[in-house]
Design a protein around this motif. Structure first.
Motif, mmCIF file in Angstrom:
data_model
loop_
_atom_site.group_PDB
_atom_site.id
_atom_site.type_symbol
_atom_site.label_atom_id
_atom_site.label_comp_id
_atom_site.label_asym_id
_atom_site.label_seq_id
_atom_site.Cartn_x
_atom_site.Cartn_y
_atom_site.Cartn_z
ATOM 1 N N ALA A 24 65.766 -73.290 22.501
ATOM 2 C CA ALA A 24 65.964 -74.705 22.154
ATOM 3 C C ALA A 24 65.325 -75.616 23.206
ATOM 4 O O ALA A 24 64.724 -76.644 22.872
ATOM 5 N N TYR A 25 65.444 -75.234 24.492
ATOM 6 C CA TYR A 25 64.812 -76.003 25.563
ATOM 7 C C TYR A 25 63.290 -76.002 25.402
ATOM 8 O O TYR A 25 62.634 -77.047 25.511
ATOM 9 N N LEU A 26 62.726 -74.822 25.159
ATOM 10 C CA LEU A 26 61.271 -74.725 25.018
ATOM 11 C C LEU A 26 60.775 -75.551 23.837
ATOM 12 O O LEU A 26 59.767 -76.247 23.931
ATOM 13 N N LYS A 27 61.512 -75.477 22.736
ATOM 14 C CA LYS A 27 61.124 -76.235 21.548
ATOM 15 C C LYS A 27 61.163 -77.731 21.826
ATOM 16 O O LYS A 27 60.251 -78.477 21.442
ATOM 17 N N ALA A 28 62.217 -78.174 22.507
ATOM 18 C CA ALA A 28 62.349 -79.605 22.816
ATOM 19 C C ALA A 28 61.225 -80.059 23.746
ATOM 20 O O ALA A 28 60.617 -81.116 23.536
ATOM 21 N N LYS A 29 60.939 -79.263 24.763
ATOM 22 C CA LYS A 29 59.913 -79.649 25.739
ATOM 23 C C LYS A 29 58.513 -79.621 25.139
ATOM 24 O O LYS A 29 57.646 -80.397 25.536
ATOM 25 N N ASN A 30 58.291 -78.731 24.195
ATOM 26 C CA ASN A 30 56.960 -78.597 23.607
ATOM 27 C C ASN A 30 56.764 -79.488 22.386
ATOM 28 O O ASN A 30 55.745 -79.408 21.721
ATOM 29 N N ASN A 31 57.752 -80.318 22.110
ATOM 30 C CA ASN A 31 57.755 -81.033 20.841
ATOM 31 C C ASN A 31 57.504 -82.528 20.979
ATOM 32 O O ASN A 31 57.483 -83.238 19.990
ATOM 33 N N ILE A 32 57.358 -83.030 22.207
ATOM 34 C CA ILE A 32 57.203 -84.473 22.374
ATOM 35 C C ILE A 32 55.724 -84.844 22.383
ATOM 36 O O ILE A 32 55.097 -85.015 23.431
ATOM 37 N N THR A 33 55.151 -84.923 21.205
ATOM 38 C CA THR A 33 53.808 -85.477 21.041
ATOM 39 C C THR A 33 53.944 -86.990 20.908
ATOM 40 O O THR A 33 55.051 -87.524 20.819
ATOM 41 N N LYS A 34 52.826 -87.668 20.872
ATOM 42 C CA LYS A 34 52.877 -89.117 20.688
ATOM 43 C C LYS A 34 53.569 -89.467 19.375
ATOM 44 O O LYS A 34 54.389 -90.393 19.315
ATOM 45 N N LYS A 35 53.276 -88.714 18.333
ATOM 46 C CA LYS A 35 53.892 -88.955 17.026
ATOM 47 C C LYS A 35 55.415 -88.812 17.101
ATOM 48 O O LYS A 35 56.159 -89.648 16.578
ATOM 49 N N ASN A 36 55.880 -87.744 17.770
ATOM 50 C CA ASN A 36 57.326 -87.559 17.935
ATOM 51 C C ASN A 36 57.940 -88.688 18.759
ATOM 52 O O ASN A 36 59.022 -89.199 18.454
ATOM 53 N N PHE A 37 57.237 -89.056 19.823
ATOM 54 C CA PHE A 37 57.725 -90.099 20.739
ATOM 55 C C PHE A 37 57.910 -91.424 20.014
ATOM 56 O O PHE A 37 58.827 -92.186 20.306
ATOM 57 N N TYR A 38 57.054 -91.689 19.039
ATOM 58 C CA TYR A 38 57.113 -92.949 18.301
ATOM 59 C C TYR A 38 58.037 -92.875 17.070
ATOM 60 O O TYR A 38 58.167 -93.860 16.349
ATOM 61 N N ASN A 216 53.359 -73.671 25.529
ATOM 62 C CA ASN A 216 52.476 -74.698 24.971
ATOM 63 C C ASN A 216 52.447 -75.905 25.897
ATOM 64 O O ASN A 216 53.322 -76.094 26.729
ATOM 65 N N ALA A 217 51.447 -76.741 25.727
ATOM 66 C CA ALA A 217 51.371 -77.955 26.539
ATOM 67 C C ALA A 217 52.630 -78.786 26.333
ATOM 68 O O ALA A 217 52.990 -79.103 25.212
ATOM 69 N N GLU A 218 53.297 -79.073 27.450
ATOM 70 C CA GLU A 218 54.573 -79.790 27.347
ATOM 71 C C GLU A 218 54.335 -81.297 27.369
ATOM 72 O O GLU A 218 53.505 -81.808 28.109
ATOM 73 N N ASN A 219 55.107 -82.005 26.549
ATOM 74 C CA ASN A 219 55.132 -83.465 26.600
ATOM 75 C C ASN A 219 53.725 -84.070 26.550
ATOM 76 O O ASN A 219 53.306 -84.780 27.462
ATOM 77 N N SER A 220 53.006 -83.779 25.486
ATOM 78 C CA SER A 220 51.632 -84.269 25.379
ATOM 79 C C SER A 220 51.566 -85.763 25.101
ATOM 80 O O SER A 220 50.488 -86.363 25.166
ATOM 81 N N ALA A 221 52.712 -86.386 24.819
ATOM 82 C CA ALA A 221 52.728 -87.803 24.435
ATOM 83 C C ALA A 221 52.031 -88.687 25.474
ATOM 84 O O ALA A 221 51.174 -89.512 25.129
ATOM 85 N N LEU A 222 52.383 -88.523 26.734
ATOM 86 C CA LEU A 222 51.818 -89.388 27.775
ATOM 87 C C LEU A 222 50.308 -89.208 27.893
ATOM 88 O O LEU A 222 49.562 -90.194 27.999
ATOM 89 N N ASP A 223 49.859 -87.959 27.837
ATOM 90 C CA ASP A 223 48.406 -87.710 27.911
ATOM 91 C C ASP A 223 47.680 -88.350 26.732
ATOM 92 O O ASP A 223 46.585 -88.909 26.890
ATOM 93 N N GLU A 224 48.293 -88.270 25.548
ATOM 94 C CA GLU A 224 47.678 -88.873 24.354
ATOM 95 C C GLU A 224 47.581 -90.393 24.503
ATOM 96 O O GLU A 224 46.568 -91.006 24.141
ATOM 97 N N ILE A 225 48.648 -90.992 25.032
ATOM 98 C CA ILE A 225 48.664 -92.451 25.202
ATOM 99 C C ILE A 225 47.643 -92.874 26.262
ATOM 100 O O ILE A 225 46.886 -93.833 26.076
#
Length: 254
Positions: A24-38, A216-225
């Motif tokens: 569950a931790y891995l899924k949560a950490k690997n799941n924050i893309t920009k789309k998820n963040f928004y 997988n790449a964790e928390n890609s949201a910030l990099d995408e932004i």
């Protein structure tokens, strides 16, 4: 053979529960893309105050907000962890979306588990009382419990009182703190303490047993932004505001 971790569930079951939470931790950490963040609109007005009043740079601020979203997701998984641990005690089982979280196999106990004491509003509390009362009425030998794993005190008492302006009580509907519920099911007064003390050992054993693979790449949201800001020349906060509210009057000028 004596268990390594606690004496009320098997070591194998304990490690299975740890493994499920780790996933569950891995899924949560690997799941924050920009789309998820928004997914839920980002409050950039609050973030502006946070940045200025707490003297935090924008990049650190957004990373902290991403971690807050991860933490919110993980809190739900912690409740599931307790359900799975308790469901491994002899004579009990988890509900698997059947309306209750834990029940005795002989239908003498039903329980709904909340990780914290303050996770319900009055409407949720009323619905829970009615559900537990129904289980009690349908199973004449059953005691039914609202379990608060992290409660403000140690207790086990009849749940009665006013909810949404109505008086509620039932002779077999209780509210109970996490320590006493663990003790009730396990027959071990210090069961929750055993869990607490041995959790670091079990987690270390589990992590040592799994293959260390690159996640997988964790928390890609910030990099995408940040990638978008290179072409738009906006600040990180302006970029997030534009992508969330460009349809608001004047905001398309950012």
């Amino acid at each position: 053979m004596k268990n390594k971790y606690v004496d009320f569930i098997s070591d194998e079951h304990f490690l299975d529960c740890v493994a499920n939470l780790h996933k569950a931790y891995l899924k949560a950490k690997n799941n924050i893309t920009k789309k998820n963040f928004y997914t839920n609109k980002v409050d950039t007005i609050k973030l502006t105050f946070d940045a200025k009043f707490n003297d935090i740079d924008e990049e650190s601020l957004i990373q902290a907000e991403i971690l807050r979203q991860i933490d919110k997701s993980i809190n739900n998984s912690i409740g599931t962890f307790h359900e799975q641990i308790l469901g491994g005690i002899k004579g009990f089982e988890i509900g698997n979306l059947s309306g209750y979280d834990i029940k005795a196999k002989d239908n003498t106990l039903f329980a709904d588990i909340k990780n914290k004491h303050n996770t319900m509003n009055s409407s949720s509390a009323e619905a829970l009382f009615q559900k537990l009362s129904k289980y009690a009425d349908e199973n004449k030998k059953a005691k039914c419990y609202w379990v608060q794993v992290l409660a403000k005190s140690s207790f086990c008492e009849l749940w009665k009182g006013e909810i949404n302006g109505k008086e509620y009580s039932h002779s077999r509907v209780y509210k109970i703190s996490g320590d006493q519920f663990y003790a009730l099911l396990s027959g071990k007064e210090n069961a929750l303490f055993q869990l607490y003390k041995n959790l670091p050992i079990a987690v270390a054993d589990y992590l040592n047993s799994i293959e260390k693979t690159k996640s997988n790449a964790e928390n890609s949201a910030l990099d995408e932004i940040k990638k978008e800001t290179k072409t738009s020349k906006r600040t990180i906060l302006d970029q997030i505001t534009f992508e969330n509210y460009s349809y608001y009057l004047g905001f398309d000028k950012l």
